[in-house]
Design an enzyme around this catalytic site. Sequence first.
Site, short mmCIF file in Angstrom:
data_model
loop_
_atom_site.label_atom_id
_atom_site.label_comp_id
_atom_site.label_asym_id
_atom_site.label_seq_id
_atom_site.Cartn_x
_atom_site.Cartn_y
_atom_site.Cartn_z
N ASP A 270 56.42 5.49 40.88
CA ASP A 270 56.13 6.86 40.43
C ASP A 270 55.96 7.01 38.93
OD1 ASP A 270 56.09 8.14 42.91
OD2 ASP A 270 58.28 8.28 42.97
N TYR B 87 58.81 14.71 46.42
CA TYR B 87 60.18 14.54 45.93
C TYR B 87 60.40 15.18 44.56
CZ TYR B 87 62.88 11.64 49.07
OH TYR B 87 63.64 11.20 50.12
CU LIG Z 1 64.50 9.55 49.93
#
Ligand SMILES: [Cu+2]
Length: 648
Positions: free
Chosen positions: A307, A392
């Site tokens: 990420d 997320y």
């Molecule tokens: Cu997770």
Amino acid sequence: MPRVRRPVLLALAALIGGALGAGAHPLDALTADEINAAVALLRAEARVDAATRFSLIDLDEPDKAATLACRPGQRLARRAFVVARRERADYEGVVDLAARRVERWERIPDVQSSILIEEWDLAQAVVKADAAWQAAMAKRGYAGSALAALFCAPLSAGPVVDPTEAGRRLLRVVCFDPAGNPVNLWGRPIEGVTATVDLDARTVIRVTDTGVLPVAGAEPPPAQPASKPAARAKPAARDLAVRDGEIRGAGWAFRFRMDRRVGPIVSLVRRRIGGRERMVLYRGSIAEMFVPYMDPDPNWSFRSYLDVGEYGFGLLSSSLRPGIDCPADAMFFDAVLPDDRGRPVIGRALVCLFARATGAPLWRHAEVSTGAYQGRSAVELVLRTIPSVGNYDYIVDWVFTEAGELRIDVGATGIDEVKAVASRTMADPTAAADTAHGPLVAPNLVAVNHDHFLSLRLDVDIDGAANTLMRQRLSPQRDPRNGGGRGVWTVVEAPVAAEGPLATGDHGAADVWRIVNPTLTNPLGQHPGYELRLGHAATSLLAPDDLLQRRAGFTGAPLWVTAYDPRELYAAGPYPNQSSADAGLPVYAARQRPVESADLVLWCTLGFHHLPRPEDWPRLPTVWHSVALVPYGFSVGGGPANGKSGAP
Ligand SMILES: [Cu+2]
């Protein structure tokens, strides 16, 4: 990666140059003026043009020794480090802003620089216009306005090993039916279809269709309503102060800057003891994040997000809401970051800072024999950012305690990545196969098992650069006394001599790591140091030659040590997007440079296996994990006198 923040473009750069007081310290972030100047100088030398896109324009940090020697008011030459993409090629270089010249500019072959925000939109548009993909959607009942309303997520391509994909700039796109829900775009996957997009050619090169599966039902309303952001209160006074970019409080002093790639970089972290400021950490930042999914399905097997290097934690940091994301009385900081076109953009309230009463004693004792009592409540400083990386959200806290502890807490929240399956309950005959790689969290939805590995690069300098990492191993011993009937464990201590990954010992967590300054002694004759507590240090269970693991070798060990090198900043290397080979830490550490009584860098892997729970759906309650540096012989008796209290 949806919902691109559209922050305010800085037309008037001068407006904020002064407002943020930036540029005054050698480690301050580039100002809007400096970002503009870097791009203008590259344009003047025809290194870039109007079509060039920039994935990074960041401070090229000045020499460490020069920075440490720099006195208030003194200026060091300012340089910008730039990564750009022009005519299908990636370049990097350094611009000397004071001398107004391009110091270095070179093409970096065989890499893909990080994904640009405009490529998210491009990938979505290309996929929606593709006939093969439209046909796959038609099989699933999506056409016309229903098709247009789909959310298509541009996922990083993962390891590129297929020769037909080599050298191409790729995203893999999977789509969802948001059904009008603007917060959870991820809850209704249209499973079984993945489009691979060549971003340069602006075309879909492959549509994978593994068969039709049901789309999950509507998301249930939340059990508890979302809270409303509170009005900002007056910042809590205590001893927290920010002056000229330096933060002071709880016995600490430090600086930070925001970086498009890694988020906040803390620097010059010092502890105030006995009227002196003593260095603990020269520089600390996140160095990568690896999230591999544990499902071999062709629509999932490539999902192995890096990420930080693929997208950017600073770029994706979201505006923090007072009263929910941070206390209402926190201080909130804006930050200037470059956009894809190299223009400075102001991000509002990307960072917050606050003092927090923990609600527990820092220390206390009630003496039963005398009835006496003493105690002190604990207060700690927290510097927080929350990058929202697709589904997320990671709450990243740098925590500074009055006990001298420096902790990095990472809270994972947001929305689990889910897969559509045929099964509605575990009673269905398909359930065993459907849940082989993750549990059912709602009818027709499986949350796929995965890991989170966050690498932290900590340039620890305990009372100066000459440091040694000590391994304390607990060794069980038989003792002849007491009739040989009992034993003890003793501590066997040894320095780490050379670079490398550091495995935990036979007793797992029984290894204790301590970093000391061997050239100094405290009043007890010990070397001042800090203990490193790897609270959560799960390592990767993938084989070293696994296609996913080969791009993130750093996850094979909970701790690495390397010799200081200012060019080695990223655990999976500088260009991990689409990578398929070892880079970063395994390569850096393979040199075996000596690290005893040397300027060394610690790299901690904060890792956890995420076996999702049904309760993680549809909103993932924040899960916290930590790494900490805790003083050991550092503050005793005020520490070494004047930084030179005799030879060891
Ligand atoms: Cu997770």
